[in-house]
Each structure stands twice: as structure tokens, then as C-alpha cells.
Design a protein around this motif. Structure first.
Motif, PDB file in Angstrom:
ATOM      1  N   TYR A 142      -2.209   5.314 -11.494  1.00  0.00           N
ATOM      2  CA  TYR A 142      -2.321   5.620 -10.061  1.00  0.00           C
ATOM      3  C   TYR A 142      -3.193   4.586  -9.352  1.00  0.00           C
ATOM      4  N   ALA A 143      -4.280   4.175  -9.991  1.00  0.00           N
ATOM      5  CA  ALA A 143      -5.173   3.186  -9.375  1.00  0.00           C
ATOM      6  C   ALA A 143      -4.433   1.873  -9.141  1.00  0.00           C
ATOM      7  N   GLU A 144      -3.565   1.501 -10.069  1.00  0.00           N
ATOM      8  CA  GLU A 144      -2.788   0.276  -9.898  1.00  0.00           C
ATOM      9  C   GLU A 144      -1.816   0.394  -8.732  1.00  0.00           C
ATOM     10  N   LEU A 145      -1.173   1.544  -8.600  1.00  0.00           N
ATOM     11  CA  LEU A 145      -0.254   1.751  -7.480  1.00  0.00           C
ATOM     12  C   LEU A 145      -0.997   1.737  -6.149  1.00  0.00           C
ATOM     13  N   ASP A 146      -2.214   2.225  -6.142  1.00  0.00           N
ATOM     14  CA  ASP A 146      -3.010   2.198  -4.913  1.00  0.00           C
ATOM     15  C   ASP A 146      -3.194   0.775  -4.390  1.00  0.00           C
ATOM     16  N   LEU A 147      -3.206  -0.207  -5.280  1.00  0.00           N
ATOM     17  CA  LEU A 147      -3.370  -1.603  -4.859  1.00  0.00           C
ATOM     18  C   LEU A 147      -2.250  -2.029  -3.911  1.00  0.00           C
ATOM     19  N   PHE A 148      -1.047  -1.537  -4.161  1.00  0.00           N
ATOM     20  CA  PHE A 148       0.082  -1.878  -3.295  1.00  0.00           C
ATOM     21  C   PHE A 148      -0.132  -1.333  -1.892  1.00  0.00           C
ATOM     22  N   ALA A 149      -0.496  -0.066  -1.814  1.00  0.00           N
ATOM     23  CA  ALA A 149      -0.670   0.558  -0.501  1.00  0.00           C
ATOM     24  C   ALA A 149      -1.826  -0.068   0.272  1.00  0.00           C
ATOM     25  N   VAL A 150      -2.917  -0.330  -0.412  1.00  0.00           N
ATOM     26  CA  VAL A 150      -4.125  -0.826   0.268  1.00  0.00           C
ATOM     27  C   VAL A 150      -4.032  -2.310   0.587  1.00  0.00           C
ATOM     28  N   TRP A 151      -3.688  -3.109  -0.430  1.00  0.00           N
ATOM     29  CA  TRP A 151      -3.775  -4.554  -0.244  1.00  0.00           C
ATOM     30  C   TRP A 151      -2.480  -5.180   0.273  1.00  0.00           C
ATOM     31  N   TYR A 152      -1.334  -4.702  -0.198  1.00  0.00           N
ATOM     32  CA  TYR A 152      -0.081  -5.299   0.269  1.00  0.00           C
ATOM     33  C   TYR A 152       0.360  -4.702   1.608  1.00  0.00           C
ATOM     34  N   VAL A 153       0.462  -3.379   1.662  1.00  0.00           N
ATOM     35  CA  VAL A 153       0.972  -2.748   2.877  1.00  0.00           C
ATOM     36  C   VAL A 153      -0.028  -2.870   4.028  1.00  0.00           C
ATOM     37  N   GLN A 154      -1.252  -2.419   3.808  1.00  0.00           N
ATOM     38  CA  GLN A 154      -2.218  -2.390   4.895  1.00  0.00           C
ATOM     39  C   GLN A 154      -2.837  -3.757   5.178  1.00  0.00           C
ATOM     40  N   ARG A 155      -3.309  -4.428   4.118  1.00  0.00           N
ATOM     41  CA  ARG A 155      -4.022  -5.685   4.372  1.00  0.00           C
ATOM     42  C   ARG A 155      -3.072  -6.847   4.616  1.00  0.00           C
ATOM     43  N   HIS A 156      -2.056  -7.022   3.764  1.00  0.00           N
ATOM     44  CA  HIS A 156      -1.190  -8.188   3.875  1.00  0.00           C
ATOM     45  C   HIS A 156      -0.159  -8.043   4.997  1.00  0.00           C
ATOM     46  N   LEU A 157       0.501  -6.897   5.040  1.00  0.00           N
ATOM     47  CA  LEU A 157       1.523  -6.695   6.074  1.00  0.00           C
ATOM     48  C   LEU A 157       0.946  -6.200   7.390  1.00  0.00           C
ATOM     49  N   GLY A 158      -0.261  -5.668   7.353  1.00  0.00           N
ATOM     50  CA  GLY A 158      -0.865  -5.154   8.574  1.00  0.00           C
ATOM     51  C   GLY A 158      -0.270  -3.844   9.046  1.00  0.00           C
ATOM     52  N   VAL A 159       0.327  -3.081   8.139  1.00  0.00           N
ATOM     53  CA  VAL A 159       0.953  -1.795   8.468  1.00  0.00           C
ATOM     54  C   VAL A 159      -0.061  -0.675   8.273  1.00  0.00           C
ATOM     55  N   GLN A 160      -0.161   0.215   9.248  1.00  0.00           N
ATOM     56  CA  GLN A 160      -0.996   1.408   9.123  1.00  0.00           C
ATOM     57  C   GLN A 160      -0.076   2.612   8.908  1.00  0.00           C
ATOM     58  N   PRO A 161       0.051   3.071   7.676  1.00  0.00           N
ATOM     59  CA  PRO A 161       1.024   4.124   7.364  1.00  0.00           C
ATOM     60  C   PRO A 161       0.720   5.438   8.073  1.00  0.00           C
ATOM     61  N   THR A 162       1.786   6.160   8.362  1.00  0.00           N
ATOM     62  CA  THR A 162       1.681   7.491   8.970  1.00  0.00           C
ATOM     63  C   THR A 162       1.432   8.530   7.878  1.00  0.00           C
ATOM     64  N   PRO A 163       1.023   9.748   8.239  1.00  0.00           N
ATOM     65  CA  PRO A 163       0.890  10.810   7.229  1.00  0.00           C
ATOM     66  C   PRO A 163       2.182  11.048   6.457  1.00  0.00           C
ATOM     67  N   GLY A 164       3.317  10.945   7.137  1.00  0.00           N
ATOM     68  CA  GLY A 164       4.595  11.118   6.449  1.00  0.00           C
ATOM     69  C   GLY A 164       4.849  10.022   5.434  1.00  0.00           C
ATOM     70  N   TRP A 165       4.435   8.818   5.776  1.00  0.00           N
ATOM     71  CA  TRP A 165       4.587   7.689   4.852  1.00  0.00           C
ATOM     72  C   TRP A 165       3.760   7.962   3.593  1.00  0.00           C
ATOM     73  N   TRP A 166       2.526   8.377   3.783  1.00  0.00           N
ATOM     74  CA  TRP A 166       1.652   8.637   2.640  1.00  0.00           C
ATOM     75  C   TRP A 166       2.210   9.744   1.750  1.00  0.00           C
ATOM     76  N   GLN A 167       2.781  10.764   2.358  1.00  0.00           N
ATOM     77  CA  GLN A 167       3.348  11.857   1.571  1.00  0.00           C
ATOM     78  C   GLN A 167       4.504  11.358   0.706  1.00  0.00           C
TER      79      GLN A 167
END
Length: 328
Positions: A142-167
Motif C-alpha cells: 500500500y505504501a508503494e501505491l501511495d507514491l503514485f497518488a502523491v508524487w505522480y498524480v498530485q506533484r507531477h501532474l498537478g492534479v488534486q483528486p476529488t473524494p470520488g477519485w480517492w474512493q
């Protein structure tokens, strides 16, 4: 690391080498890894040696020494350790050679190299480890998968996910992790890819193994077949999968039911993790070259998630993300 820090590390390394009668003046830098370790080639009276400088992360030396002993006992060709200073993070190693399997794959001779890689992988997986290594457990996955959401999606792409996205993301992650944990468990190199396999005698020489764990049986095969820097045509990949399965069965290595799905889902977890790591290397560590391979990983993911109804929401989530080109 600042220029001052680097000079201090080089002086400490030079002093260590001098204590063994070796001169640091002959050090030649060679390709390092994505971590903080630096590598040099050094000519000595006994032949060339590789000097590993892990002074930024000296804690990685003890695992390196421990895993090296296990892989050697399993019959893999790993570098001999001529000297080590775990406290300062220095090692003097056997030089396995300069040509990686990545170079071999890009030239002629890929078939011979892949056969050797699969034989080495089966040898490693059939070695009885008991509790000699930590488990590749759910927390790590799970910690490894979190890297995608935090560093790739949010930091690299600049996307701020919605609650639905997180679910949707969490549900997809749960399926991938559950699949991984359900697999038979063996020794896992965790980066068993072409750049970490060296053309040597015997071949391959295996390097960069200090992060090894006991975990899912398909993990290293996914690393080998769906490489960060080289992609096999589908027909060749299927051939190598069958070769691996035949050799694994002959060696008594248990494989999961639904092998194709298990391999695809394991590979998807790895590729999401690596995208996160590459984004972190770019934005935190000042190493932007790795993230240039993001399209290759996205192509892998599109294939790995396709055709599985349970992962359609996750596949859609990833497909809807902005292109990595031009990301901040």
C-alpha cells in the motif's frame, strides 16, 4: 548533496581506500542507481574492483551484505565483497563486468541472455529462505501505491483528486494488494530487471539486491519482462512466460491459479509504484531523466488492467489523467 558534502565523502572514501593500500586517484565513475549510492571502477594489482559509496545511506550496506550471502548460497552469481565498512557505507566489490543485459537485449543475443535470467530467477525462487528476509506485506504494498497518488498524480501532474477519485483509487489498490498477498511467497529481488543483470561468467551477474524481501512469486518475473527501459513484443513475452512457467514447475516452485491475471495485477502494482518513484526522483531528488519513461509505464498499465472487470474503474481513473508530457 552539496558540493562540499560530496568533497567530504570523496576524502573519506579516499582515506578508506588508502588504508588498504589503494589509491583513489584511479576511481572512474560508473552508472549509479536511483537511490543515493554511487559506484566507481578502480584498477588494482589484483584486477579491477567496483567501489560502492553508500555514505548517504550507510544503513543499506548491512542488508546488501546479508542478501548477497543468501543469493550466493542459492547459486546466483553476485559480487564478492573484498572489504566493507558498514558504518561509513563503503564496499569494495568484485567487478562483474561492464555490459548489462539491457545492452544485450538491445543488440543480438537476447535469447541466450533471457534464458540465463530465467534460470537465475528460478534458482533464487527455489532457494529455501524461511524467515531470512522481511515480508513483502500489505503495509509495504500500500505504501508503494501511495507514491503514485502523491508524487505522480498530485506533484507531477498537478492534479488534486476529488473524494470520488480517492474512493475509486482505494478500491483498485485493495484489489491489487489482495491479489499480491494471495500468491505463493518466494525470495523477491524487487528490481530484477535488465540493468541489474550483468553479462559475466557465469551469467548473469546480479546486482542491486539489497532491498530483497519474501513476497509474491510473480513480482520478479514482472520486473524482468516489463522493464523500465525495454519492452518485449507481446509474442516474445508470451514465449518467455511459458519458458519460466515450465522451469518453475520443474523446480517445484508453486505458482498461483489464474497465473496471467496474477502476473498482470502484480505488474500493475509495480508500475504504479515506479511511476511514483520516478516522479519523486524528478521533483525531490533532482533526477528528471527517469520520468521521461512515464509513457512506457502508462502503456504497460493500459494493457495490464484491460479485460478485467474488477479493475475497469481503476483503468478509467488512470486513463483520464493528463498526459505526463508538459507536466510541471
Amino acid at each position: 548533496m552539496t558540493a562540499t558534502d560530496n568533497r567530504e565523502c570523496r576524502r573519506a572514501l579516499a582515506t578508506w581506500l588508502q588504508g588498504m593500500g589503494l589509491s583513489a586517484s584511479g576511481l572512474t565513475g560508473i552508472a549509479g542507481d536511483a537511490g543515493g549510492r554511487r559506484y566507481y571502477r578502480l584498477a588494482t594489482a589484483q584486477g579491477t574492483r567496483v567501489v560502492m559509496d553508500a555514505s548517504d545511506d550507510p544503513g543499506s550496506v548491512a542488508p546488501f551484505v546479508r542478501v548477497r550471502a543468501l543469493m550466493d548460497a542459492a547459486g546466483l552469481h553476485v559480487p564478492a565483497i573484498h572489504a566493507a565498512d558498514p558504518e561509513r557505507g563503503f564496499c569494495l566489490l568484485e567487478d562483474l563486468g561492464e555490459e548489462s543485459f539491457l545492452q544485450v537485449f538491445r543488440q543480438k543475443g537476447a535469447d541466450t541472455a533471457m534464458e540465463a535470467a530465467i534460470q537465475a530467477l528460478v534458482r533464487w525462487q527455489s532457494f529455501e529462505l524461511a524467515d531470512a528476509l522481511p515480508p513483502y506485506n500489505g503495509e509495504r504494498l500500500y505504501a508503494e501505491l501511495d507514491l503514485f497518488a502523491v508524487w505522480y498524480v498530485q506533484r507531477h501532474l498537478g492534479v488534486q483528486p476529488t473524494p470520488g477519485w480517492w474512493q475509486c483509487w482505494r478500491e483498485g489498490c485493495e484489489r491489487l494488494v489482495h491479489s499480491a498477498l494471495a500468491q505463493p511467497r518466494v525470495g523477491v529481488h524487487r528490481d530484477f530487471m535488465a540493468r541489474n543483470l550483468i553479462k559475466s561468467r557465469p551469467s548473469p551477474g546480479v546486482i542491486d539486491f539489497q532491498d530483497a524481501l519474501i513476497g509474491p512469486v510473480t513480482y520478479d518475473l514482472a520486473s524482468l519482462l516489463r522493464d523500465a527501459f525495454f519492452s518485449w513484443p507481446e509474442r516474445q513475452e508470451q514465449y518467455w512466460i511459458q519458458r519460466y512457467r515450465a522451469r518453475a514447475a520443474a523446480a517445484g516452485i508453486p505458482l498461483p491459479d489464474g497465473f496471467t491475471q496474477a502476473l498482470d495485477w502484480m505488474a500493475a502494482q509495480r508500475h504504479l509504484k515506479v511511476l511514483g518513484i520516478f516522479a519523486r526522483l524528478a521533483h525531490r531528488d533532482g533526477k528528471p531523466a527517469y520520468i521521461a519513461d512515464a509513457p512506457r509505464f502508462l502503456d504497460y498499465l493500459a494493457t495490464e488492467l484491460a479485460g478485467y472487470d474488477a479493475l475497469k474503474p481503476l483503468a478509467g481513473l488512470i486513463a483520464a489523467l493528463p498526459s505526463p508530457a508538459g507536466a510541471r
